[in-house]
Scaffold this motif. Structure first.
Motif, PDB file in Angstrom:
ATOM      1  N   TYR A  46       0.806  -1.223   0.000  1.00 45.81           N
ATOM      2  CA  TYR A  46       0.000   0.000   0.000  1.00 45.81           C
ATOM      3  C   TYR A  46       0.839   1.273   0.000  1.00 45.81           C
ATOM      4  CZ  TYR A  46      -3.680  -3.311   1.045  1.00 45.81           C
ATOM      5  OH  TYR A  46      -4.535  -4.372   0.986  1.00 45.81           O
ATOM      6  N   PHE A  47       2.026   1.193  -0.588  1.00 50.06           N
ATOM      7  CA  PHE A  47       2.924   2.347  -0.603  1.00 50.06           C
ATOM      8  C   PHE A  47       2.290   3.536  -1.317  1.00 50.06           C
ATOM      9  CE2 PHE A  47       6.594   4.963  -1.274  1.00 50.06           C
ATOM     10  CZ  PHE A  47       7.518   4.588  -0.317  1.00 50.06           C
ATOM     11  N   LYS A  49      -0.847   4.327  -1.709  1.00 51.59           N
ATOM     12  CA  LYS A  49      -1.919   4.908  -0.891  1.00 51.59           C
ATOM     13  C   LYS A  49      -1.337   5.768   0.232  1.00 51.59           C
ATOM     14  CE  LYS A  49      -5.471   3.784   2.512  1.00 51.59           C
ATOM     15  NZ  LYS A  49      -5.004   4.862   3.368  1.00 51.59           N
ATOM     16  N   TYR A  50      -0.354   5.231   0.943  1.00 46.90           N
ATOM     17  CA  TYR A  50       0.262   5.988   2.032  1.00 46.90           C
ATOM     18  C   TYR A  50       0.982   7.226   1.495  1.00 46.90           C
ATOM     19  CZ  TYR A  50      -0.764   2.692   5.771  1.00 46.90           C
ATOM     20  OH  TYR A  50      -1.404   1.915   6.699  1.00 46.90           O
ATOM     21  N   CYS A  51       1.586   7.102   0.328  1.00 47.67           N
ATOM     22  CA  CYS A  51       2.265   8.238  -0.303  1.00 47.67           C
ATOM     23  C   CYS A  51       1.262   9.346  -0.630  1.00 47.67           C
ATOM     24  CB  CYS A  51       2.992   7.757  -1.560  1.00 47.67           C
ATOM     25  SG  CYS A  51       3.895   9.052  -2.421  1.00 47.67           S
ATOM     26  N   ASP A  53      -1.696   9.840   0.764  1.00 48.27           N
ATOM     27  CA  ASP A  53      -2.227  10.395   2.005  1.00 48.27           C
ATOM     28  C   ASP A  53      -1.233  11.344   2.673  1.00 48.27           C
ATOM     29  OD1 ASP A  53      -4.443   8.837   1.467  1.00 48.27           O
ATOM     30  OD2 ASP A  53      -4.037   7.361   3.049  1.00 48.27           O
ATOM     31  N   ARG A  54       0.034  10.942   2.722  1.00 49.06           N
ATOM     32  CA  ARG A  54       1.066  11.784   3.343  1.00 49.06           C
ATOM     33  C   ARG A  54       1.252  13.077   2.544  1.00 49.06           C
ATOM     34  NH1 ARG A  54       2.875  14.063   7.320  1.00 49.06           N
ATOM     35  NH2 ARG A  54       5.105  14.244   7.602  1.00 49.06           N
ATOM     36  N   TRP A  89      10.365  11.108   4.027  1.00 49.16           N
ATOM     37  CA  TRP A  89       9.414  10.011   4.200  1.00 49.16           C
ATOM     38  C   TRP A  89       9.643   8.932   3.148  1.00 49.16           C
ATOM     39  CZ3 TRP A  89       5.567   7.513   1.499  1.00 49.16           C
ATOM     40  CH2 TRP A  89       4.693   6.721   2.248  1.00 49.16           C
ATOM     41  N   SER A  95       5.547   3.144   3.735  1.00 46.49           N
ATOM     42  CA  SER A  95       4.345   2.540   4.312  1.00 46.49           C
ATOM     43  C   SER A  95       4.730   1.397   5.251  1.00 46.49           C
ATOM     44  CB  SER A  95       3.453   1.995   3.194  1.00 46.49           C
ATOM     45  OG  SER A  95       4.103   0.929   2.517  1.00 46.49           O
TER      46      SER A  95
END
Length: 123
Positions: A46-47, A49-51, A53-54, A89, A95
């Motif tokens: 889920y990299f 998605k987390y990218c 969101d961040r 990050w 993630s």
């Protein structure tokens, strides 16, 4: 001596653009743009998605996607300090479940304004 043929209106417009650009840069709110590629165990965790969101939290716009080479690629634009935080990050955190080997950065440039609206996951 070389003379440029520029109209009074053209010169006025140029001065106006330069003044706006200088004011923008002096205000400390200049934007930067950079492309990135993250290597390691970064797919299937889920990299992207987390990218996204961040990036949204940091007021960064652009896009991210899985590459056919097994990496994560993208382009981001935003305030310089926020982009630097996102680079940290991407380079170190990622993630949950990811294992980052490295993050390559390409095509860094300063911008007068962002070229994207929001941050998207591309397929």
């Amino acid at each position: 001596m070389v003379r440029e043929n520029i109209s009074r209106k053209g010169l006025t417009d140029l001065v106006r653009v330069l003044a706006c650009t200088m004011a923008h840069l002096e205000s400390g709110h200049s934007y930067v743009s950079v492309e990135f590629e993250v290597f390691g165990k970064v797919q299937g965790v889920y990299f992207t998605k987390y990218c996204r969101d961040r990036s949204t939290e940091l007021d960064i716009v652009g896009w991210v996607k899985n590459s056919k080479r097994g990496t994560i690629m993208g382009k981001m634009q935003g305030p310089k300090a926020n982009v630097e935080a996102m680079i940290a990050w991407l380079s170190n955190e990622g993630s949950p479940g990811s294992k980052i080997e490295r993050c390559d950065l390409m095509n860094f440039e300063y911008l007068a304004r962002k070229e994207f609206n929001g941050f998207s996951i591309r397929f």
